[in-house]
Each structure stands twice: as C-alpha cells, then as structure tokens.
Design a protein around this motif. Structure first.
Motif, PDB file in Angstrom:
ATOM      1  N   PRO A  65       0.761  -1.311   0.035  1.00 58.18           N
ATOM      2  CA  PRO A  65      -0.039  -0.048   0.028  1.00 58.18           C
ATOM      3  C   PRO A  65       0.592   1.531  -0.061  1.00 58.18           C
ATOM      4  N   PHE A  66       2.149   1.259   0.172  1.00 61.55           N
ATOM      5  CA  PHE A  66       2.961   2.326   0.203  1.00 61.55           C
ATOM      6  C   PHE A  66       4.032   2.449  -0.774  1.00 61.55           C
ATOM      7  N   GLU A  67       4.319   3.442  -1.421  1.00 62.56           N
ATOM      8  CA  GLU A  67       5.276   3.621  -2.608  1.00 62.56           C
ATOM      9  C   GLU A  67       6.672   3.786  -1.598  1.00 62.56           C
ATOM     10  N   GLY A  68       7.943   3.062  -2.225  1.00 57.56           N
ATOM     11  CA  GLY A  68       9.006   3.405  -1.622  1.00 57.56           C
ATOM     12  C   GLY A  68       9.558   4.563  -1.507  1.00 57.56           C
ATOM     13  N   VAL A  80       8.167  -0.365  14.688  1.00 54.88           N
ATOM     14  CA  VAL A  80       7.423  -1.596  13.906  1.00 54.88           C
ATOM     15  C   VAL A  80       5.901  -1.696  14.070  1.00 54.88           C
ATOM     16  N   TRP A  81       5.526  -1.930  12.772  1.00 51.94           N
ATOM     17  CA  TRP A  81       3.859  -2.014  12.894  1.00 51.94           C
ATOM     18  C   TRP A  81       3.117  -0.620  13.206  1.00 51.94           C
ATOM     19  N   LEU A  87      -3.437   7.255   3.686  1.00 47.61           N
ATOM     20  CA  LEU A  87      -3.783   6.928   2.371  1.00 47.61           C
ATOM     21  C   LEU A  87      -5.200   7.159   2.068  1.00 47.61           C
ATOM     22  N   LYS A  88      -5.965   7.045   0.972  1.00 45.55           N
ATOM     23  CA  LYS A  88      -7.300   7.343   0.744  1.00 45.55           C
ATOM     24  C   LYS A  88      -7.682   6.280  -0.283  1.00 45.55           C
ATOM     25  N   ASP A  89      -8.839   5.854  -0.204  1.00 47.78           N
ATOM     26  CA  ASP A  89      -9.464   4.732  -0.929  1.00 47.78           C
ATOM     27  C   ASP A  89     -10.143   5.715  -2.214  1.00 47.78           C
ATOM     28  N   GLU A  95      -7.657   5.073   4.742  1.00 50.76           N
ATOM     29  CA  GLU A  95      -7.623   3.798   5.106  1.00 50.76           C
ATOM     30  C   GLU A  95      -6.349   3.404   6.213  1.00 50.76           C
ATOM     31  N   LEU A  96      -6.596   2.433   6.778  1.00 49.63           N
ATOM     32  CA  LEU A  96      -5.486   2.274   8.181  1.00 49.63           C
ATOM     33  C   LEU A  96      -4.515   1.268   7.423  1.00 49.63           C
TER      34      LEU A  96
END
Length: 320
Positions: A65-68, A80-81, A87-89, A95-96
């Motif tokens: 879901p993420f861009e590098g 961590v975590w 981010l949007k749908d 969105e989580l």
C-alpha cells in the motif's frame, strides 16, 4: 561345526534371463545429482529462501500500500507495525495501513524499500554474474582448447587483470562512467570474469584429450563445435557451482559500493544504500540498519550454502 546334509540343498542351475540384468535402475548424471541434492535439507531450504527473496522482490512492491519513494513527514522514524491513515480509498475515505518495519528519517516505508532494494541488488548481481559466465566460458574455452602461444598470451592478460585489486578498478570505473544500474554491472564484470575463465580453462585442458574429443576431431568436427557441443557441457557442473558462489560476492560488492556512495543513483534504492542511510541513525533507530543488513546476510548465506550443496551433489566421488 554342525554338519549340513546334501538333501537340504537344491540345484538351481544357470539363470540366463536374469544373469545379465541390471541390479539397479539406470540413471543419468543429472538425475543422480539432483537426487543427491534433494537429500541435502540445508541446500533445499536455502534454495527455497532464494526463490522467496526473488519472488518477494518482484511481487511485494506492486502490492504494497506504500510507495518506496513516498515520504510521510508525519510518520518519520516510526516503529515496527506503526499505523498510518494518510492513504485514501476510491471514495476519499482514510484507510488504515501499517508500516511493518517502520519508516526511515523521511517517513518512507522501510518494508517496501527493502524489497525494492532487493530487486535492484539481485538484478545487478545476476546481470553481472551472467556476463562473467558468458565471457569466462568463451575466453577460457578458447584458451584451454588451443593452448600453446595463444593460451600463454590469454593467461598473461588474465594475470595482469588479477594483479590489480579489482575494487580499485571498480571504484575508478564508477567515478568515470555515468551513474546507473548498468554502470555497476559493467564495472563488476570488467574484472569478475577472470576467475570463471581460469576455471573453464583448467576443465577444458583436462577434457580435451579424452576419447570422445579425439573421436569428434577424427569425424571432422570444427574447433567451435567441439568446444560448444562436447567440452563446455562437460564443465557445466563445476561452472554452476562457481556461479552460485559468485552471486553473493556480487551482492556484497554492490552493497559495499552503495555504502560508500558509489552505488545506484537516487531515487533508486538497494540494500547497500539502505544500509548506508540506516547507519546514520543506528544508535537511535537500529532497525533501519538491521533490516537491510539482515537481508544481505540471509541472501549471501543462502547462496553460499546452496553452492556447497550443489558442489556435493555434482561430485561423483561422494556417490554412495
């Protein structure tokens, strides 16, 4: 000693149907080697690990879901975590998502960047070793088959190249050539083929006086055909083992160059560039260095143990 009476024995006579039979099923060298390789559990685990690393480097960045290269300054140096709701749908609702390995100093997802870096590092390693494989086989095959003055000249060239520390040559080429993936590949391939050439030459010299080569010459086979169809295939078992051991060396060289700042250009990332960026924040956020370093170590160890397993499988002396 107990006496055994003759009536307890039975005359069998000759068995012409089974006396010429084969006590064990026939097999080829490759099938026998793969059978012995399959019994090496450590090598199988390492092969599976390498396949997972390759597939993960190809697939995971597409589904993450993420861009590098995506920067989130509100989530810099996250643990961590850590959850992220930026981010949007399709409907514009947040969105989580979670950063599995956290983020770096610019808020970029470390999990995605590690797999993207693995794609670059593995591509450079495989491309460089493939070039070394082709050049080394051709160069060593010609030198070993023809011998004489040509062999002496070709081997002196190899010795001159080996006499210069290869890291110096690589660093100089990286400073002269424009930055890029193929620059690293070419810089490593300029010196990396010499070991393969010497290995193939030694194998060719030991094989070229065998009966099957003499028979091929007697039937009018050309030098190119004999080298390509008879000699090179008989050296592949040793060459394959050498290739599996050369790949971790190429990975380490790329990581070392990137760590020094001579590696892949921005915005690309490799394991070396991630390690170089992580060492600046190691005392405060050690995971940023531990994760790419662990990826390098696991991959190099897997290739080395796989090479050991292939070497044992292809060695006919170890056949039981």
């Amino acid at each position: 000693m107990e006496h055994i009476e003759k009536n307890k024995f039975q005359w069998i006579g000759p068995d012409p149907e089974n006396r010429e039979g084969i006590s064990r099923p026939s097999t080829t060298f490759l099938r026998d080697a793969m059978g012995r390789f399959a019994k090496n559990k450590i090598a199988i685990v390492c092969a599976a690990m390498i396949i997972l690393m390759i597939l993960g480097s190809i697939i995971i960045p597409f589904f993450s879901p993420f861009e590098g290269r995506e920067q989130h300054y509100s989530h810099t140096n996250a643990g961590v975590w850590t959850a992220c709701e930026q981010l949007k749908d399709a409907d514009g609702n947040p969105e989580l998502h979670h950063h599995v390995f956290g983020t770096d100093t610019l808020g970029r997802d470390l999990f995605t960047r590690v797999w993207e870096g693995g794609r670059v590092s593995l591509f450079i390693a495989f491309a460089a070793v493939f070039i070394n494989f082709i050049v080394g086989i051709i160069y060593g095959g010609i030198s070993g088959y023809f011998g004489g003055t040509l062999d002496n000249i070709m081997m002196r060239v190899v010795e001159v190249i080996n006499g210069i520390p290869y890291l110096i040559i690589i660093v100089l080429l990286m400073m002269i050539l424009p930055p890029g993936l193929w620059t690293i590949v070419i810089a490593y391939a300029v010196t990396g083929w010499t070991g393969m050439a010497r290995l193939v030459r030694g194998q060719i010299i030991s094989l070229k006086e065998q009966e099957f080569v003499i028979a091929a010459k007697a039937m009018g086979g050309s030098a190119g055909r004999i080298i390509a169809r008879h000699l090179i295939p008989n050296t592949l078992s040793v060459v394959i083992v050498n290739v599996t051991l050369a790949i971790p060396s190429a990975i380490f060289t790329e990581a070392w160059l990137s760590y020094l700042g001579l590696g892949v250009p921005v915005p690309l990332s490799s394991w070396g560039t991630l390690a170089q960026a992580g060492q600046t924040a190691f005392q405060t956020y050690p995971l940023q260095l531990v994760v790419p370093a662990a990826a390098i170590c696991i991959t190099m160890l897997s290739f080395n143990l796989l090479g050991d397993g292939l070497r044992d499988a292809f060695d006919p002396k170890l056949r039981k």
